[in-house]
Design a protein around this motif. Structure first.
Motif, PDB file in Angstrom:
ATOM      1  N   UNK A  21       0.687  -1.215   0.047  1.00  0.00           N
ATOM      2  CA  UNK A  21       0.091  -0.079   0.138  1.00  0.00           C
ATOM      3  C   UNK A  21       0.793   1.219   0.062  1.00  0.00           C
ATOM      4  N   UNK A  22       1.803   1.202   0.862  1.00  0.00           N
ATOM      5  CA  UNK A  22       2.764   2.310   0.777  1.00  0.00           C
ATOM      6  C   UNK A  22       3.375   2.642  -0.744  1.00  0.00           C
ATOM      7  N   UNK A  23       4.010   1.327  -1.114  1.00  0.00           N
ATOM      8  CA  UNK A  23       4.488   1.594  -2.393  1.00  0.00           C
ATOM      9  C   UNK A  23       3.664   2.077  -3.597  1.00  0.00           C
ATOM     10  N   UNK A  24       2.418   1.687  -3.539  1.00  0.00           N
ATOM     11  CA  UNK A  24       1.431   2.368  -4.412  1.00  0.00           C
ATOM     12  C   UNK A  24       1.273   3.759  -4.318  1.00  0.00           C
ATOM     13  N   UNK A  25       1.169   4.322  -3.254  1.00  0.00           N
ATOM     14  CA  UNK A  25       1.034   5.616  -2.661  1.00  0.00           C
ATOM     15  C   UNK A  25       2.290   6.569  -3.224  1.00  0.00           C
TER      16      UNK A  25
END
Length: 387
Positions: A21-25
């Motif tokens: 999820x952090x990566x996507x952001x």
């Protein structure tokens, strides 16, 4: 950028799930579009899990001449002492993830410590290994007025109750056995463990310890981010007794919320988070010494609990230096904006955003040394592994 769902959905309530999820952001903050279907048009694929669809997705990307960014979140070391049967299959797990990591045109791992582990010859990785923190949203994870009262009200506790929290899957590696014994040694303090583990995967020792935990131990399970943020901000201490990590996102969240932290004194945190400067630390026994029902293991757990309880009591009583501001600064160093900027540097080092529609990462580029990119941990994020 393809960040596929697939079997990754199974890791939704784990550290890997949060990292994705952090990566996507981070990717979206750079202005790139994220797609989740491998049948959509994409230029680059990010792969994160050790599940069977990952090598298939890597092969699919290479068939389409698209570069593969492989995120190495797991090691043999942090797989051990986790789920039922993990230690027996740990060497096979290492061979499996090493084979998967070798499918990447570049490998990204969250800390220099993790980089050192997967750089070992037995992993056989010949691609560049970059260091990039999973990051933390310091705008969201910050202490707010009223957190302490809200947390105690949510838990049904008196306004003056002392609360110690931890977060993670329920496993020996996370230190839950000692954590429960520490709670037993401090009956006047409420201990709250957030996080859920599939009961079918919990080892017998952990299941028994949780079932027989004292009444001052609470296990709310997996909770919404706002509730978790409230707990970080409202607890009197964050007690993280983990024995092995590749980073520890929950630790970053706690530091970001300026929670007083008592942390395992283990190698990954030696230089990154100095004892008495950013966090307070305590020695923890190895998993093999505590992870059984033998009298010897019970004795070791008891001794460790006594030592940890003493250190924790000093933290709760204000006898140790307040390091909350230093912890916040450590979290800000790996804020999502910093991570996104470093990710863009990795893209540029690997040239994955330069005409990748038809060429992917060139073999010549893979063989060259990537430019030095300073990671949030102060290491060269673009340095290829040499060990």
């Amino acid at each position: 950028m393809l960040i596929p769902k697939g079997l990754a959905a199974l890791a939704g309530q784990s550290g890997i799930g949060e990292a994705i999820r952090h990566q996507r952001r981070a990717v979206e903050s750079l202005g790139h579009e994220v797609v989740t279907s491998p049948f959509a048009d994409f230029d680059v694929v990010h792969l994160n899990t050790p599940f069977p669809d990952t090598p298939l997705l890597a092969a699919w990307a290479h068939l389409r001449r698209r570069p593969v960014m492989m995120w190495a979140h797991s090691t043999e070391e942090d797989f051990r002492d986790s789920f039922t049967g993990a230690n027996r299959i740990a060497p096979w797990f290492r061979r499996w993830i090493a084979w998967i990591y070798r499918r990447g045109d570049a490998v990204i791992t969250p800390t220099p410590y993790a980089q050192g582990l997967i750089s070992r010859p037995r992993y056989g990785i010949r691609r560049p290994i970059h260091v990039l923190s999973n990051g933390v949203d310091t705008t969201f994870f910050r202490r707010r007025e009223g957190d302490a009262a809200a947390l105690r009200e949510r838990l049904g506790l008196p306004a003056d109750a002392r609360v110690v929290m931890s977060v993670g899957l329920q496993m020996v590696r996370k230190g839950i056995l000692e954590w429960i014994e520490v709670a037993r040694a401090l009956p006047e303090v409420t201990f709250v463990w957030y996080g859920r583990t599939d009961p079918r995967l919990i080892t017998e020792e952990v299941s028994s310890a949780v079932a027989s935990a004292p009444s001052n131990c609470l296990f709310p399970g997996f909770v919404a981010p706002e509730q978790l943020r409230e707990a970080y901000g409202g607890a009197d201490a964050f007690c993280f007794l983990t024995k092995e990590e590749t980073e520890g996102i929950v630790l970053l969240e706690a530091l970001s919320c300026e929670a007083p932290v008592l942390l395992s004194d283990i190698p990954i945190y030696s230089d990154w988070l100095p004892d008495g400067e950013v966090v307070h630390k305590v020695a923890v026994p190895p998993a093999k010494a505590v992870g059984s029902k033998t009298p010897g293991a019970a004795h070791v757990r008891g001794q460790a609990a006594e030592r940890i309880a003493g250190r924790l009591r000093s933290l709760l009583d204000g006898e140790l230096t307040d390091l909350s501001a230093a912890g916040r600064r450590a979290a800000e160093a790996v804020d999502m904006h910093e991570v996104a900027a470093s990710l863009q540097g990795i893209y540029e080092a690997e040239r994955v955003t330069e005409g990748t529609k038809s060429t992917g990462i060139s073999a010549r580029r893979r063989a060259s040394t990537a430019p030095s990119l300073r990671s949030p941990h102060g290491q060269d994020a673009g340095r290829a592994a040499e060990r």
